[in-house]
Scaffold this active site. Structure first.
Site, PDB file in Angstrom:
ATOM      1  N   GLY A  62      23.332  18.813  16.408  1.00  8.98           N
ATOM      2  CA  GLY A  62      24.548  19.564  16.643  1.00  8.98           C
ATOM      3  C   GLY A  62      25.185  19.930  15.326  1.00  8.98           C
ATOM      4  O   GLY A  62      24.587  19.753  14.257  1.00  8.98           O
ATOM      5  N   ASP A 184      34.699  24.367  26.695  1.00 13.42           N
ATOM      6  CA  ASP A 184      33.433  24.878  26.152  1.00 13.42           C
ATOM      7  C   ASP A 184      32.334  24.734  27.189  1.00 13.42           C
ATOM      8  O   ASP A 184      31.198  24.378  26.882  1.00 13.42           O
ATOM      9  CB  ASP A 184      33.063  24.149  24.867  1.00 13.42           C
ATOM     10  CG  ASP A 184      31.919  24.842  24.120  1.00 13.42           C
ATOM     11  OD1 ASP A 184      31.762  26.075  24.285  1.00 13.42           O
ATOM     12  OD2 ASP A 184      31.176  24.164  23.391  1.00 13.42           O
TER      13      ASP A 184
END
Length: 408
Positions: A62, A184
């Site tokens: 990530g 998100d």
């Protein structure tokens, strides 16, 4: 921090730079790099962390963390059948940045608050020789993004889609009740395991990241990637404008991924909502939905938050309400109305018949009274013309007997 964590899947690796839909963060260069002689040992496969977690393979990355599949040796020695976990490790360049560590801890804390079957579980957060990490549930399955791609070009059947959407809705509703907005939500942040169970990821600090620019995130190689804490293709116009995240934003994102699950297409051709609004983009009706279900979904896709006037629960109720149920209600109302009309017509017919009979009887009584009080010759003429019934005739003759005899 909101990262691309489709990484908690056995054998699944995410290519961050190649996919513009993945979460991106901007970065300012830091001058606080650690000297080479004091650099931390590199995290790698086969490494043992905290004398408990044996890293087996790297399964994804990530913006600030790497994710590894690992074996919990403590559970393994205890004879636990499933001792596999996912270890999310803060990348080395962020270890000496307190704010980055704080974000990692906030993610662990917030996700631990969300104890729900459809939200990925966080077991622990710890540190070993300045390696900060989160111990998470390891998911054996695939992302919703992969499911959508596999069902191209027609999308999932409605029944199959609803099974997944209901679980996502349950997770979001639980988070909203706890006071946490995802902000998100996207197919890449949702996992489906082999049993068909859904797990929503990245609840951690997604709300916080929308309010503050992240200066501690890594610069991505792709210069075309979005540099915000959310994914533009699924973010509401209000998020894109910098407003504080709210439940209506999650509703918009949920409606977008619902549409994509049913059609294998993004409702606005993957344009950010503000651009889609400027170009007056409109989603077309999915073939799987009836007109009532489509009206509910279309309302949730409104660019203006005030026009959505809906909720995730309400949208799911509309999805689950089949057209035949609405048709049955309409039919029942129609039958009731027709029955009332028929009853009214029958009553009107009976009433008209009664009124006619009453009028006829009244006319007969008036004629009888007229003949009884009139001239005998008139009475005899009426009797001769047979304009009275036999009973009236006999009654009149008996009543006027003397007058009739005197007449003759």
């Amino acid at each position: 921090m909101t990262e691309q964590d489709t990484t908690s899947v056995d054998g699944l690796t995410t290519d961050i730079a190649a996919d513009n839909d993945k979460t991106r963060y901007a970065v300012k260069p830091t001058s606080r790099a650690k000297p080479a002689d004091t650099a931390l040992a590199t995290i790698e496969e086969g490494m043992l962390i905290k004398e408990r977690y044996l890293l087996e393979s790297k399964i994804g990355s990530g913006g600030m963390s790497d994710i590894y599949r690992a074996t919990d040796l403590f559970l393994q020695k205890a004879g636990v059948a499933n001792s596999t976990v996912a270890i999310k490790v803060l990348q080395q360049q962020f270890v000496d940045q307190p704010e980055a560590l704080q974000l990692l801890l906030q993610e662990a804390h917030k996700t631990q608050q969300l104890s729900h079957p459809n939200i990925v579980r966080v077991f622990d957060v710890d540190c070993d020789q300045q390696h900060y990490f989160i111990v998470m549930e390891c998911l054996d399955g695939e992302s919703l993004e992969q499911v959508i791609k596999r069902y191209k070009p027609k999308g999932l059947p409605l029944k199959s889609a609803l099974k997944l959407l209901q679980q996502i809705a349950d997770a979001l509703n639980f988070a909203h009740q706890t006071g946490i907005v995802h902000a998100d939500l996207k197919p890449a942040n949702i996992m489906v395991n082999r049993a068909g169970e859904v797990k929503v990821l990245d609840f951690g600090v997604s709300q916080k990241l929308q309010l503050n620019h992240d200066i501690y995130a890594a610069e991505q190689q792709s210069q075309t990637a979005p540099l915000s804490g959310y994914t533009p293709a699924y973010a509401s116009p209000q998020l894109l404008s910098g407003n504080t995240p709210c439940v209506a934003d999650d509703l918009f994102s949920f409606a977008c991924l619902s549409y994509e699950l049913l059609t294998s297409k993004h409702p606005f051709a993957r344009l950010p909502a503000d651009k889609a609004f400027e170009q007056k983009k409109q989603a077309s009706k999915p073939a799987h939905l009836n007109i009532l279900q489509w009206q509910a979904l279309k309302q949730a896709l409104q660019f203006d938050a005030l026009q959505r006037k809906s909720s995730i629960s309400k949208l799911m109720r509309q999805f689950n309400a089949q057209l035949w149920q609405h048709t049955a209600v309409a039919a029942a109302v129609l039958v009731t109305c027709w029955g009332g009309w028929y009853y009214y017509q029958q009553n009107q017919t009976i009433l008209t018949s009664y009124e006619q009979r009453l009028a006829d009887t009244t006319a007969e009584q008036q004629q009888y009274q007229k003949l009884a009080e009139g001239d005998v010759s008139q009475l005899l003429n009426v009797i001769a013309l047979a304009e009275t019934n036999p009973l009236q005739r006999d009654a009149l003759l008996r009543q006027q007997q003397n007058k009739v005899l005197m007449h003759f």
